[in-house]
Design an enzyme around this catalytic site. Structure first.
Site, PDB file in Angstrom:
ATOM      1  N   ILE A 164       0.864  -1.176   0.000  1.00 53.51           N
ATOM      2  CA  ILE A 164       0.000   0.000   0.000  1.00 53.51           C
ATOM      3  C   ILE A 164       0.904   1.231   0.000  1.00 53.51           C
ATOM      4  CG2 ILE A 164      -2.006  -1.084   1.094  1.00 53.51           C
ATOM      5  CD1 ILE A 164      -1.176   0.035   3.751  1.00 53.51           C
ATOM      6  N   ASP A 165       0.350   2.367  -0.397  1.00 59.75           N
ATOM      7  CA  ASP A 165       1.147   3.577  -0.535  1.00 59.75           C
ATOM      8  C   ASP A 165       1.682   4.070   0.805  1.00 59.75           C
ATOM      9  OD1 ASP A 165       0.514   3.575  -3.253  1.00 59.75           O
ATOM     10  OD2 ASP A 165      -1.289   4.778  -2.930  1.00 59.75           O
ATOM     11  N   LYS A 166       2.739   4.855   0.737  1.00 60.04           N
ATOM     12  CA  LYS A 166       3.367   5.411   1.934  1.00 60.04           C
ATOM     13  C   LYS A 166       2.351   6.109   2.840  1.00 60.04           C
ATOM     14  CE  LYS A 166       6.441   9.205   3.306  1.00 60.04           C
ATOM     15  NZ  LYS A 166       7.324  10.303   2.823  1.00 60.04           N
ATOM     16  N   THR A 168      -0.914   5.835   2.883  1.00 57.62           N
ATOM     17  CA  THR A 168      -2.117   5.056   3.170  1.00 57.62           C
ATOM     18  C   THR A 168      -1.825   4.199   4.391  1.00 57.62           C
ATOM     19  OG1 THR A 168      -2.784   4.988   0.848  1.00 57.62           O
ATOM     20  CG2 THR A 168      -3.721   3.309   2.289  1.00 57.62           C
ATOM     21  N   ARG A 267      -7.242   5.717  -5.544  1.00 59.10           N
ATOM     22  CA  ARG A 267      -7.009   7.150  -5.740  1.00 59.10           C
ATOM     23  C   ARG A 267      -7.328   7.564  -7.175  1.00 59.10           C
ATOM     24  NH1 ARG A 267      -0.976   7.562  -3.480  1.00 59.10           N
ATOM     25  NH2 ARG A 267      -1.309   9.808  -3.732  1.00 59.10           N
TER      26      ARG A 267
END
Length: 356
Positions: A164-166, A168, A267
């Site tokens: 998962i993104d930084k 998130t 997103r």
């Protein structure tokens, strides 16, 4: 003539998937077979050339579709031929340097001999790459498992199964054994995992629920962004289901269910339908996209940005089948404090506005 054997540098650019629906794959090793090579099984061929890899691990990689010959996945029994180009593709970039264990706080939700589930805070990079070579979740996991002789943080056959993104927050599963990595990886590949996210998005989402289908690729105008492609053949097939949980004036709290797992999928998809995630700077959500022009409203929104200084997205639930016991496992993570306070601020704002 000797075989040409190259180790490929890390790259952040996506490598084309094995087939539709697969996770993003990255080239780790490449072998060009010698002109005089006699027929031999590909697993035996690679075992003799790959350092620190057992034949069983190579076979597991082939079963998962990660061993390719001339661009197509092959089984372990494939007989290599002269001039074949053999590549080993894995679901994370190669790490440029050895992973150093770092004593970083780790919220372990569940752990056994095969796997662990962690609740990642916003702001923590998942794995090293492009300027983030330490201080990542991978470094934290290496510290947590430093006394486990069977876990090598530099071995791509174990470790992170998905990302998962930084900025998130939320749940991730980590494989502690090669068999667990293969089993869990196939579950993500076959879309049998259960993943639900909570997101606060700009605007009032009219429909109570819906499905977004749109192929995702890098934005040709901005390489730091992903985008939905008008031509579906240019991107990777992606499907996001959403459900409205609460409408809060100029924003909406939604639940998103991933059918596929593409880079920045929620997103990108939510922006595509006109509902950019709140405070998602990369996709324009850190501007005031909805509301009034009154200075008090601008002050309120800026205060909300400070309360939750990142995209308002949380990986709330994660479900999968245990790779060894076959048990259905399901985990839930409560919303972190920044998102809870953000939502409360919008509830109070709408309540006070409606009382005027």
């Amino acid at each position: 003539m000797k075989d040409e054997f190259d180790e490929i540098d890390d790259t952040l650019d996506d490598i084309e998937p094995v087939n539709d629906g697969s996770p993003e794959l990255y080239e780790h090793f490449r072998v060009v077979v010698d002109k005089g090579q006699t027929p031999v099984r590909v697993d035996k061929y690679l075992f003799e050339r790959l350092v620190h890899s057992s034949r069983n691990r190579i076979q597991n990689a082939a079963d998962a579709g990660f061993v390719m010959v001339n661009g197509k996945p092959v089984k372990s029994s494939y007989k290599v031929r002269p001039q074949d180009v053999i590549t080993v593709m894995l679901d994370r970039p190669r790490y440029e340097n050895d992973i150093i264990p770092e004593d970083i706080p780790l919220d372990v939700v569940y752990e056994d001999s095969e796997l662990m589930v962690v609740n990642k805070p916003a702001g923590l990079v998942v794995h090293p790459g492009c300027g983030n070579y330490n201080g990542t979740l991978v470094n934290a996991i290496a510290w947590h498992l430093k006394d486990n002789p069977k876990y090598d943080p530099n071995d791509p056959q174990v470790g992170l199964v998905h990302r998962i993104d930084k900025d998130t927050s939320g749940l991730l599963v980590i494989a502690k054994t090669p068999n667990a990595k293969t089993s869990l990886g196939l579950q993500f590949f076959n879309k049998t995992t259960k993943r639900r996210y909570r997101a606060l998005v700009w605007g009032i989402v009219d429909q109570d629920e819906g499905t977004i289908v749109g192929s995702i690729a890098r934005n040709p105008k901005d390489r730091m962004q992903m985008a939905v492609m008008s031509d579906p053949t240019l991107g990777k097939h992606a499907v996001t289901h959403y459900r409205v949980l609460e409408r809060l004036g100029y924003v909406t709290l939604v639940e998103c269910i991933l059918e596929t797992g593409r880079t920045h999928q929620i997103r990108v998809h939510m922006k595509h339908i006109g509902h950019t995630l709140f405070n998602d700077e990369r996709y324009g959500g850190s501007d005031i996209l909805k509301g009034t022009h009154f200075s008090k409203y601008k002050q309120f929104v800026n205060n909300c940005f400070e309360t939750c200084p990142r995209q308002a997205l949380h990986a709330m639930t994660l479900g999968f089948v245990h790779p060894k016991t076959g048990e259905e496992m399901y985990f839930t993570s409560e919303l972190p404090q920044d998102m809870t306070e953000l939502i409360d601020k919008w509830r109070n704002y709408i309540s006070n506005r409606d009382q005027l």
